[in-house]
Enzyme design. Structure first.
Site, PDB file in Angstrom:
ATOM      1  N   GLU A 178       0.890  -1.277   0.105  1.00  0.00           N
ATOM      2  CA  GLU A 178      -0.006  -0.559   0.034  1.00  0.00           C
ATOM      3  C   GLU A 178       0.742   1.372   0.220  1.00  0.00           C
ATOM      4  O   GLU A 178       0.853   2.183   1.060  1.00  0.00           O
ATOM      5  CB  GLU A 178      -0.866  -0.045   0.742  1.00  0.00           C
ATOM      6  CG  GLU A 178      -1.960  -1.397   1.278  1.00  0.00           C
ATOM      7  CD  GLU A 178      -2.795  -1.123   1.929  1.00  0.00           C
ATOM      8  OE1 GLU A 178      -4.536  -1.571   1.717  1.00  0.00           O
ATOM      9  OE2 GLU A 178      -3.002  -0.497   3.514  1.00  0.00           O
ATOM     10  N   GLU A 285      -6.583  -6.773  -1.850  1.00  0.00           N
ATOM     11  CA  GLU A 285      -7.072  -7.104  -0.687  1.00  0.00           C
ATOM     12  C   GLU A 285      -8.715  -6.608  -0.746  1.00  0.00           C
ATOM     13  O   GLU A 285      -8.762  -5.647  -1.109  1.00  0.00           O
ATOM     14  CB  GLU A 285      -6.260  -6.343   0.058  1.00  0.00           C
ATOM     15  CG  GLU A 285      -4.952  -6.649   1.289  1.00  0.00           C
ATOM     16  CD  GLU A 285      -4.395  -5.567   2.227  1.00  0.00           C
ATOM     17  OE1 GLU A 285      -5.421  -5.068   2.777  1.00  0.00           O
ATOM     18  OE2 GLU A 285      -3.425  -5.375   2.055  1.00  0.00           O
ATOM     19  N   ASP A 296     -15.052 -10.679  20.401  1.00  0.00           N
ATOM     20  CA  ASP A 296     -13.964 -10.517  21.814  1.00  0.00           C
ATOM     21  C   ASP A 296     -13.386  -9.278  22.324  1.00  0.00           C
ATOM     22  O   ASP A 296     -14.078  -8.464  21.708  1.00  0.00           O
ATOM     23  CB  ASP A 296     -12.555 -11.331  21.289  1.00  0.00           C
ATOM     24  CG  ASP A 296     -11.952 -10.589  19.630  1.00  0.00           C
ATOM     25  OD1 ASP A 296     -12.509  -9.499  19.781  1.00  0.00           O
ATOM     26  OD2 ASP A 296     -11.666 -11.448  19.620  1.00  0.00           O
ATOM     27  N   ASN A 300     -14.113  -4.756  16.505  1.00  0.00           N
ATOM     28  CA  ASN A 300     -14.406  -5.171  14.463  1.00  0.00           C
ATOM     29  C   ASN A 300     -13.775  -3.820  13.632  1.00  0.00           C
ATOM     30  O   ASN A 300     -14.873  -3.176  14.155  1.00  0.00           O
ATOM     31  CB  ASN A 300     -15.575  -6.151  14.486  1.00  0.00           C
ATOM     32  CG  ASN A 300     -15.540  -6.790  15.112  1.00  0.00           C
ATOM     33  OD1 ASN A 300     -14.635  -7.879  15.042  1.00  0.00           O
ATOM     34  ND2 ASN A 300     -17.002  -7.565  14.982  1.00  0.00           N
TER      35      ASN A 300
END
Length: 384
Positions: A178, A285, A296, A300
């Site tokens: 990137e 990607e 968890d 996110n």
């Protein structure tokens, strides 16, 4: 005397045939090496950079029948034909994505009969559009473009040469990850692009790949990777006008949440890039959530705002997104699509920021480790 002469002639003929056959074998081998990547019409890839670490943290992976299996085999059996792996220079904060870890991962990919895309980050940590931090070992030469170019060349060449000695050469090499901004920077301020410096460094990386490819008689293709298609439009225009032209692949990250192009519009920049530069193109990607639930304490990254085209956050929505993007890429003339970190499931281990995974709702395995419907995207490979 006549018998001796006959023996000499016979020996000469046999020697000539042996040399000729060896020459033919060498030429055939060279032809095979130069065409081995051309035999794949479309790359269906998975970035499995996290797998070794996650398995050490206790992660298990199951196929769609719920049977626990070796994760590389799951992808290979579904149709995946490419594994992408990141490589950091000398990270002191992790034992993974360094040379020894990557070597192990490449071996696993080759054992599963999949091609390898090796992603040089040219940093001791994550390199992305917001930061391209120079490795600490090269810090003293940050303002010496010539010396820095030699460091980059030698590191790239020596890494690939070491891999070649164990028959672990990749098939495609990313010269940077990137690299929207200038590579090998001293801090995260994202200095304006100095193309004289930038092009010299990128070309040294490309040269290293070309040189080892020639020495080892293996066709290793070069990819330059930019985040988001709209950035690819200006970046490749500037790069080529500044002497960066000896590459085979345009690699792009494409996440609709961070792109100005919606899914039904992204064919525009993809087609433009392919038709303008006449290079192969791959989305290296992308991802889509199968749920909005968090497994968890690690938040996110992809939430409700990542949803697009009315595809829900479900296994089927994930599959529909991937299938549509695949059709868009292929129709535009692209030749590959890689899912980013489909195996980054939640475990008790920690990232740099929290315990667990920041991607657990966007993997191709649900929170019990069972493959989601999204993994069926790879079955498109069987129709190629």
């Amino acid at each position: 005397m006549r018998h001796a002469t006959f023996c000499i002639i016979q020996l000469f003929v046999v020697s000539f045939l042996v040399i000729s056959c060896a020459s033919c074998e060498s030429e055939n081998q060279e032809e095979n090496n130069n065409s081995e990547n051309d035999s794949i019409e479309f790359y269906f890839g998975a970035d499995l950079s996290y797998v070794n670490e996650l398995e050490d943290c206790g992660a298990i992976y199951k196929d769609q029948d719920g049977d626990e299996k070796e994760v590389y085999s799951i992808f290979e059996q579904m149709g995946a034909n490419l594994v992408r792996l990141r490589l950091w220079h000398n990270p002191d904060w992790t034992y993974y994505s360094n040379y020894s870890d990557v070597k192990k991962a490449i071996q696993r990919a080759k054992n599963a009969n999949m091609k390898v895309l090796l992603d040089f980050h040219y940093s001791d940590t994550w390199a992305d559009p917001s930061r391209q931090l120079i490795p600490r070992a090269w810090q003293s030469e940050v303002n010496n473009t010539q010396a820095l170019g030699e460091l980059l060349y030698n590191y790239t060449y020596n890494t690939l040469n070491e891999l070649s000695q164990e028959d672990l050469l990749p098939d495609i090499v990313q010269v940077g990850n990137e690299i929207n901004t200038m590579i090998l920077q001293e801090d995260e301020e994202n200095d304006p692009l100095d193309w004289q410096r930038n092009s010299h460094l990128i070309n040294k990386g490309i040269q290293a790949v070309r040189d080892i490819s020639g020495v080892r008689n293996k066709n290793i293709e070069v990819m330059l990777h930019i985040a988001q298609p709209e950035n690819g439009l200006w970046w490749f225009e500037e790069a080529t006008s500044n002497g960066v032209s000896d590459f085979d692949w345009i690699g792009l990250s494409y996440y609709p949440i961070w792109s100005q192009y919606e899914l039904n519009e992204v064919h525009i920049p993809l087609s433009t890039l392919i038709n303008t530069y006449h290079k192969k193109l791959m989305i290296v990607e992308t991802a889509y959530p199968f749920t909005l639930d968090n497994a968890d304490s690690a938040n996110n990254i992809l939430g409700e705002d990542a949803l697009t085209n009315n595809f829900p956050a479900s296994g089927q929505g994930q599959l529909d997104y991937l299938n549509q993007l695949y059709n868009i890429v292929k129709t535009a003339g692209g030749q590959g699509l890689v899912y980013w970190e489909p195996a980054w499931v939640s475990t008790n281990c920690f990232t740099q920021w929290a315990q667990g995974s920041h991607w657990d709702n966007a993997t191709l395995f649900d929170h019990s480790g069972k493959a989601t419907e999204g993994i069926n995207f790879y079955t498109n490979a069987f129709d190629e």
